[in-house]
Design an enzyme around this catalytic site. Sequence first.
Site, PDB file in Angstrom:
ATOM      1  N   ASP A  32     -45.386 -63.806  -6.180  1.00  0.00           N
ATOM      2  CA  ASP A  32     -44.962 -62.434  -6.403  1.00  0.00           C
ATOM      3  C   ASP A  32     -46.177 -61.527  -6.259  1.00  0.00           C
ATOM      4  O   ASP A  32     -47.315 -61.961  -6.469  1.00  0.00           O
ATOM      5  CB  ASP A  32     -44.329 -62.238  -7.779  1.00  0.00           C
ATOM      6  CG  ASP A  32     -43.467 -60.974  -7.820  1.00  0.00           C
ATOM      7  OD1 ASP A  32     -42.246 -61.099  -7.610  1.00  0.00           O
ATOM      8  OD2 ASP A  32     -44.018 -59.878  -8.009  1.00  0.00           O
ATOM      9  N   CYS A 135     -29.403 -58.944  -4.016  1.00  0.00           N
ATOM     10  CA  CYS A 135     -28.331 -58.544  -4.933  1.00  0.00           C
ATOM     11  C   CYS A 135     -27.806 -57.191  -4.460  1.00  0.00           C
ATOM     12  O   CYS A 135     -27.614 -56.275  -5.236  1.00  0.00           O
ATOM     13  CB  CYS A 135     -28.799 -58.522  -6.387  1.00  0.00           C
ATOM     14  SG  CYS A 135     -30.230 -57.494  -6.695  1.00  0.00           S
TER      15      CYS A 135
END
Length: 195
Positions: A32, A135
């Site tokens: 990340d 999403c």
Amino acid sequence: GAGRGTKTVLINRALQRQDASLESHYLHVAVDLHDFKIALVKQRIEQYGLKGVQTLTADIQQLDKLKAAGKLPESFDAVFIDAPCSGSGTLRRHPEIRWQLQPDDVTQLSRQATEFLQVGASFVKPGGTLTYATCSIFYEENGQVIKTFLSSPNGASFQPLTTAGTSTPHVKAPNGDTHYLAILKRQKGDGSFMS
């Protein structure tokens, strides 16, 4: 985008169920951009007893340099891209997205997601898989990104195994989020695809 580590936990636990000696067989790298998110991932690794997981704070655009410096393997059997997206599939929990999201945001996020796929593809072994998830409910962030990637030189060696499309909430969670998933398989070195 390892984020808070939810998918890292789910993937690693699934691997552990398949093979109890996971630590000696797999290298699972969670990446990340943000240190605070990697700190959360490390907490979850400890909390859930995950095995074989290494964490890395890095910009995805710098991964090739890390590979060249020997800090990352040349390739992986599987690469999972949890792409930054509009979050439009989570409006039930985050209604504020409706007022924060600008039309150009989706276009910019789609471009970024395509770049993530390009970089991720360079780490997939022949016969390996590249999985893309969001999403989002927007075609531009989902199917269009996959179509653009597959028509690129890097994407030409991949074949869709499944494009789940926009999912509906699971029956046990009627108020759940909506997600998109595409799994792509890289061509073997001899020009054929494994299934």
